[in-house]
Scaffold this active site. Sequence first.
Site, PDB file in Angstrom:
ATOM      1  N   ASN A   6       5.165  16.852  -5.787  1.00 44.37           N
ATOM      2  CA  ASN A   6       5.418  15.228  -6.417  1.00 44.37           C
ATOM      3  C   ASN A   6       6.922  14.599  -8.119  1.00 44.37           C
ATOM      4  O   ASN A   6       7.026  13.539  -7.810  1.00 44.37           O
ATOM      5  CB  ASN A   6       4.043  14.934  -7.737  1.00 44.37           C
ATOM      6  CG  ASN A   6       3.104  14.806  -6.265  1.00 44.37           C
ATOM      7  OD1 ASN A   6       3.431  14.229  -5.394  1.00 44.37           O
ATOM      8  ND2 ASN A   6       1.730  14.759  -6.997  1.00 44.37           N
ATOM      9  N   ARG A  47       5.469   7.331   1.118  1.00 41.20           N
ATOM     10  CA  ARG A  47       4.635   6.668   0.322  1.00 41.20           C
ATOM     11  C   ARG A  47       5.539   6.362  -1.235  1.00 41.20           C
ATOM     12  O   ARG A  47       5.733   5.406  -1.552  1.00 41.20           O
ATOM     13  CB  ARG A  47       3.117   7.175  -0.563  1.00 41.20           C
ATOM     14  CG  ARG A  47       2.318   6.702  -1.440  1.00 41.20           C
ATOM     15  CD  ARG A  47       1.256   5.706  -1.266  1.00 41.20           C
ATOM     16  NE  ARG A  47       0.908   5.322  -2.573  1.00 41.20           N
ATOM     17  CZ  ARG A  47       0.744   4.312  -3.004  1.00 41.20           C
ATOM     18  NH1 ARG A  47       0.614   2.929  -1.869  1.00 41.20           N
ATOM     19  NH2 ARG A  47      -0.597   3.101  -3.529  1.00 41.20           N
ATOM     20  N   ASP A 106      -1.008   9.099   3.132  1.00 34.73           N
ATOM     21  CA  ASP A 106      -2.266  10.274   3.314  1.00 34.73           C
ATOM     22  C   ASP A 106      -3.420   8.734   3.647  1.00 34.73           C
ATOM     23  O   ASP A 106      -3.640   7.844   2.383  1.00 34.73           O
ATOM     24  CB  ASP A 106      -3.193  10.726   1.613  1.00 34.73           C
ATOM     25  CG  ASP A 106      -2.225  11.952   1.887  1.00 34.73           C
ATOM     26  OD1 ASP A 106      -1.909  12.525   2.997  1.00 34.73           O
ATOM     27  OD2 ASP A 106      -1.689  12.253   0.175  1.00 34.73           O
TER      28      ASP A 106
END
Length: 436
Positions: free
Chosen positions: A23, A97, A121
């Site tokens: 992340n 994403r 996801d």
Amino acid sequence: MGTFKIEGGHQLKGKIQPQGAKNEALQILCAVLLTPELVTINNIPDIVDVNKLISLLKKLGVKVEKLAKGSYTFKADNVDLDYLESDQFKIDGRGLRGSIMIVGPLLARFGRGYIPKPGGDKIGRRRLDTHFEGLIKLGAKFGYSKEEQFYGVEAKRLKGTYMLLEEASVTGTANILMAAVLAEGQTTIYNAACEPYLQQLCKMLNRMGAKISGVGSNMLIVDGVDSLGGTEHRMLPDMIEIGSWIGLAAMTKSELTITNVSWNDLGVIPATFRKLGITVERRGDDIHIPAHTDGYEIQSFIDGSILTISDAPWPGFTPDLLSIILVVATQARGSVLIHQKMFESRLFFVDKLIDMGAKIILCDPHRATVIGHDYKSTLKATTMTSPDIRAGVSLLIAALSAKGTSTIQNIEQIDRGYENIDERLRAIGAKIERID
């Protein structure tokens, strides 16, 4: 479609090094677009999502050179803005994403940024409103094609302003922050996310010449500058992977040492696993998990009521580890209520665990009650499919603890977030085989 074949029921032993943080990487890599100068980044995880973003940067014209495993240089001195309006970009941008975070840097430096509706996801709705509302407040003009699901923002020069974010979105804060550093005047971002990875982005931008104060708090104050320079940056270890290995050790009654975890950046993660009765020992900057041969017992609240573990923005417990907590609870002594507040589809994987013999009551899309087996009844092997990154790893941990041989299909989802996971698990004694 790839498959893992797992022979469960074996104790593991040894040391495992966490990869660089996924992340964090998605934010940091987008930040290279803010400068034409050389940026060196170390400890980049070799995973599908990160590699897709690096490929996207290359197609944008960023010069990328691999120095060594996990170390790259990036130079965005000749960005191809025409690619942003190409049909190929509309395909490439949808596959990840994290691609949404190229919009802020592109808008700030070049006056325009576009993105197709990103994928990722299947865990419920993940709105982009925070991103674009923040950019609009900085002076951008917003456009959206419903037919193509294509977003765009344009501005000759962004202007600093005060904004109160509707939600403490990590990616939303990162996107707005990267736009604000080159805006004219001062920007205040209140209710900003303050995760360690967002703090890492702030520190990197400040080294590049940005003026950001309030780092680590939920109020960031940004004094815009005219340009940014190059820098060198190193990723933190991935806290989600660290939590995954804690859960793996407990479920398989294994003695494991997780090395170089950056303890000070783990927040409440160790304490949350301790609430399940798991021994989490600090040894320098390592975590040691002894073999839980006698099991582990879930704590109750002070008044004796059932423990509830829920997710919350940092410094609360990260939602990415709730599925790991849920799996670990299936073999504990006692019961726990898992409350997944942020995503309404993330608990639907529990039907696979129920098939394996777990005692779980799915109360609604956000809550599940787990009644632990205390190892008196082991999970049973089965065939299952990985629905997303975190659920996939949770099912893998369940399979490694189960009696018999399990198969997990659609392991590409696991590969999106975990680097060479089968090789690394075999190194500590796991019986796992990758079948293409």
